[in-house]
Design an enzyme around this catalytic site. Structure first.
Site, PDB file in Angstrom:
ATOM      1  N   LYS A 132      -2.187  30.002 -14.189  1.00 29.25           N
ATOM      2  CA  LYS A 132      -0.711  30.833 -13.268  1.00 29.25           C
ATOM      3  C   LYS A 132      -2.322  29.713 -11.676  1.00 29.25           C
ATOM      4  O   LYS A 132      -2.824  30.391 -11.453  1.00 29.25           O
ATOM      5  CB  LYS A 132      -0.948  32.103 -13.608  1.00 29.25           C
ATOM      6  CG  LYS A 132      -0.853  33.306 -11.809  1.00 29.25           C
ATOM      7  CD  LYS A 132      -0.849  34.125 -12.524  1.00 29.25           C
ATOM      8  CE  LYS A 132       0.027  35.848 -11.239  1.00 29.25           C
ATOM      9  NZ  LYS A 132      -0.274  36.576 -11.238  1.00 29.25           N
ATOM     10  N   LYS A 140       2.837  29.919 -15.280  1.00 28.97           N
ATOM     11  CA  LYS A 140       3.612  30.603 -14.399  1.00 28.97           C
ATOM     12  C   LYS A 140       2.844  29.845 -13.197  1.00 28.97           C
ATOM     13  O   LYS A 140       2.065  29.860 -12.542  1.00 28.97           O
ATOM     14  CB  LYS A 140       3.621  31.764 -14.007  1.00 28.97           C
ATOM     15  CG  LYS A 140       4.157  32.981 -12.771  1.00 28.97           C
ATOM     16  CD  LYS A 140       3.621  34.561 -13.216  1.00 28.97           C
ATOM     17  CE  LYS A 140       4.001  34.776 -11.892  1.00 28.97           C
ATOM     18  NZ  LYS A 140       4.067  36.506 -12.073  1.00 28.97           N
TER      19      LYS A 140
END
Length: 323
Positions: free
Chosen positions: A194, A246
């Site tokens: 992320k 992400k």
């Protein structure tokens, strides 16, 4: 001329026959925001078509997700009150845990109920963990809270918990606490890679974020590629059942790397900024909206995602069903 690749593009029927990458509703997960203290859905200005749900409107969305054959819903809570410890995340009557229970009551096991496991929505400083005396995020104190939060979400009925805080060792602690509490069957979906991305902007409106400063000391630097594999492999070693990248579209290289490195399912999150850019350009008539949506999702699937979290999940599923 023997080689004529265009033969396989000559009609829609032949293109469908030889298409390598497909979208199906069961691969799509719908992120949803459920807000405390509202009775009607509240539009999110920077994400046209997306709302903060009331508990009642959320129940209707859960039922529709089952009807459409979606893979699941990912729930985020938007509390009325926050504090430095994010105590609402542990409260059985807190908005996220109540939303999880509502979802399970509505859909049972017909739809995967997934829950964001992070403190940022519940802290008055907006960080993903508790702060130490110097105002820095305290990694080890935070992961102990994550473990308790995972148990609270499992007790509320979550099929899948999704740690998104990028704390070192978070998967190990969450898996340990779930197992000790008798929740061995609860799936852990790790936000393994992320990044500290500019594409999260609209999301912060969606969750009424209180963030002070930034998250660059715990989310990954956008310039790093190899680091994502280190993070992902650590999460798998610690017990992650699914790993996620992400954002998605600006990190397709990372997604492909992760897919090649692990044998667990791989997810990708098409984040709020990606959604907002397409919607804004389409509203100006600059792009074909539906084709752009489909193409963006296909690019994520083509790069290696088995699962895609997207705010267009329900819309795309309806469109797929009508074809």
């Amino acid at each position: 001329m023997i080689e004529r690749p265009r033969r396989l593009r000559s009609t829609a029927a032949v293109r469908r026959l030889v298409r390598e990458t497909h979208l199906v509703p069961s691969q799509l997960v719908l992120p949803m925001f459920v807000a405390e203290g509202i009775t009607e859905p509240r539009p999110i200005a920077s994400m046209p078509g997306v709302v903060q749900h009331s508990r009642e409107s959320a129940r209707k969305a859960y039922a529709e997700a089952v009807e459409l054959g979606l893979g699941g819903v990912m729930l985020f809570g938007v509390p009325e009150h926050k504090d430095a410890q994010g105590s609402g995340a542990l409260d059985p009557e807190g908005i996220l845990n109540v939303a999880i229970a509502d979802a399970r009551a509505e859909v049972g096991d017909d739809l995967l109920v997934m829950s964001d496991l992070c403190l940022d929505e519940f802290t008055d400083h907006g960080h993903c963990g508790v702060l130490d005396a110097h105002g820095r995020v305290d990694n080890d104190a935070t992961v102990e809270i994550y473990g308790r939060m995972g148990v609270a979400q499992a007790q509320a009925g979550a099929h899948v918990v999704a740690p998104s805080g990028m704390m070192d060792g978070q998967i190990d602690v969450i898996r340990r606490d779930l197992d000790v509490a008798g929740h061995e069957d609860v799936v852990v979906l790790a936000y393994a890679a992320k990044y500290a991305s500019a594409f999260y902007g609209p999301f912060r409106e969606a969750v009424d974020s209180s963030l002070q400063g930034d998250r660059r000391t715990y989310q990954q630097d956008p310039g790093n590629r190899r680091e994502s594999l280190r993070e992902t492999l650590l999460d798998v070693e610690q017990g992650a059942d699914i790993v996620m990248v992400k954002p998605a579209m600006s990190y397709l290289d990372i997604l492909a790397d992760v897919r090649a490195a692990v044998d667990v399912p791989v997810a990708a999150y098409q984040v709020s900024g990606e959604y907002a850019m397409v919607e804004a350009a389409a509203a100006q008539g600059w792009i074909d909206r539906d084709r752009a949506i489909d193409e963006s999702l296909l690019s994520i699937r083509r790069a290696g995602a088995d699962i895609v979290l997207t705010y267009w999940a329900a819309e795309v599923a309806r469109r797929l069903r009508s074809r």
